[in-house]
Design an enzyme around this catalytic site. Sequence first.
Site, mmCIF file in Angstrom:
data_model
loop_
_atom_site.group_PDB
_atom_site.id
_atom_site.type_symbol
_atom_site.label_atom_id
_atom_site.label_comp_id
_atom_site.label_asym_id
_atom_site.label_seq_id
_atom_site.Cartn_x
_atom_site.Cartn_y
_atom_site.Cartn_z
ATOM 1 N N CYS A 82 -9.048 27.135 -1.380
ATOM 2 C CA CYS A 82 -8.084 27.627 -0.342
ATOM 3 C C CYS A 82 -9.070 28.125 0.759
ATOM 4 O O CYS A 82 -9.535 27.170 1.380
ATOM 5 C CB CYS A 82 -7.430 28.816 -0.687
ATOM 6 S SG CYS A 82 -6.008 29.189 0.632
ATOM 7 N N HIS A 184 -4.043 26.806 -4.693
ATOM 8 C CA HIS A 184 -4.643 27.703 -5.654
ATOM 9 C C HIS A 184 -4.496 27.115 -6.879
ATOM 10 O O HIS A 184 -3.533 27.216 -7.847
ATOM 11 C CB HIS A 184 -3.921 29.025 -5.618
ATOM 12 C CG HIS A 184 -4.174 29.784 -4.283
ATOM 13 N ND1 HIS A 184 -5.541 30.640 -4.347
ATOM 14 C CD2 HIS A 184 -3.934 29.756 -3.096
ATOM 15 C CE1 HIS A 184 -5.640 31.312 -3.032
ATOM 16 N NE2 HIS A 184 -4.710 30.760 -2.464
ATOM 17 N N GLU A 186 -5.583 28.202 -9.666
ATOM 18 C CA GLU A 186 -5.381 29.387 -10.893
ATOM 19 C C GLU A 186 -3.984 29.795 -10.683
ATOM 20 O O GLU A 186 -3.412 30.676 -11.659
ATOM 21 C CB GLU A 186 -6.419 30.477 -10.530
ATOM 22 C CG GLU A 186 -6.042 31.025 -9.313
ATOM 23 C CD GLU A 186 -6.564 30.655 -7.949
ATOM 24 O OE1 GLU A 186 -6.830 29.559 -7.894
ATOM 25 O OE2 GLU A 186 -6.339 31.343 -6.933
#
Length: 203
Positions: A82, A184, A186
């Site tokens: 990001c 992202h 994750e």
Amino acid sequence: MKVAIVDYGMGNIRSLTTTLTYLGVSDVILSNNYEILKSADKIILPGVGSFGKAMQQIRERKIDVYLKDLVVNSGKPMLGVCLGMQLVGNSSTEDGYNEGLGLVDAEVTRLSAPNIKVPHVGFNQIAISQNSRLFDGMAANPDFYFTHSYKMLTQSNINVSACEYGERFVAAFEYKNIAGVQFHPELSQKNGLHLLKNFLEKF
Ligand SMILES: NC(=O)CC[C@H](N)C(=O)O
């Protein structure tokens, strides 16, 4: 395997750490110490927040010097996530004009297509580039979770996978031992796990 997450006080650390541990990484360490970063097998440069503030924090800790040595001179694999991806470029217009780390030839400017809501928040699809290591083994047009107001553009020959949000922008790039993702991983469920696993295994 040892993965160092660069600590400059502005990262999405907890979710990244949990995800890497889930993927079986035995040693995940948050640090801005040169020797610790040097001892890691891979580096992740996270980021949530504004570009100008992030570069100020990075310079104050000499992390720009450390990353140029470890990633550019020594070839240590690094993934920017990001804001972390944006920082790897030459500059950004967020907070006025600010120079970035300059590790890849790319610029960051605000999302500016007409009639689109900024920030770009939510899942969106990626057009995977050929010979991608990051997306290797994924079905076409996988979706990932985005939350950003600025976009990376590049004229260079780095390997780019793009996203369309009123305009095309760099969703991910791969350049030698350096990779970056605007989204992202994750927070992107199984596609995110797959991508992180590819970074750990193929860079
Ligand atoms: N989530 C973020 O921190 C986004 C990074 C950057 N500030 C942008 O708006 O694009």
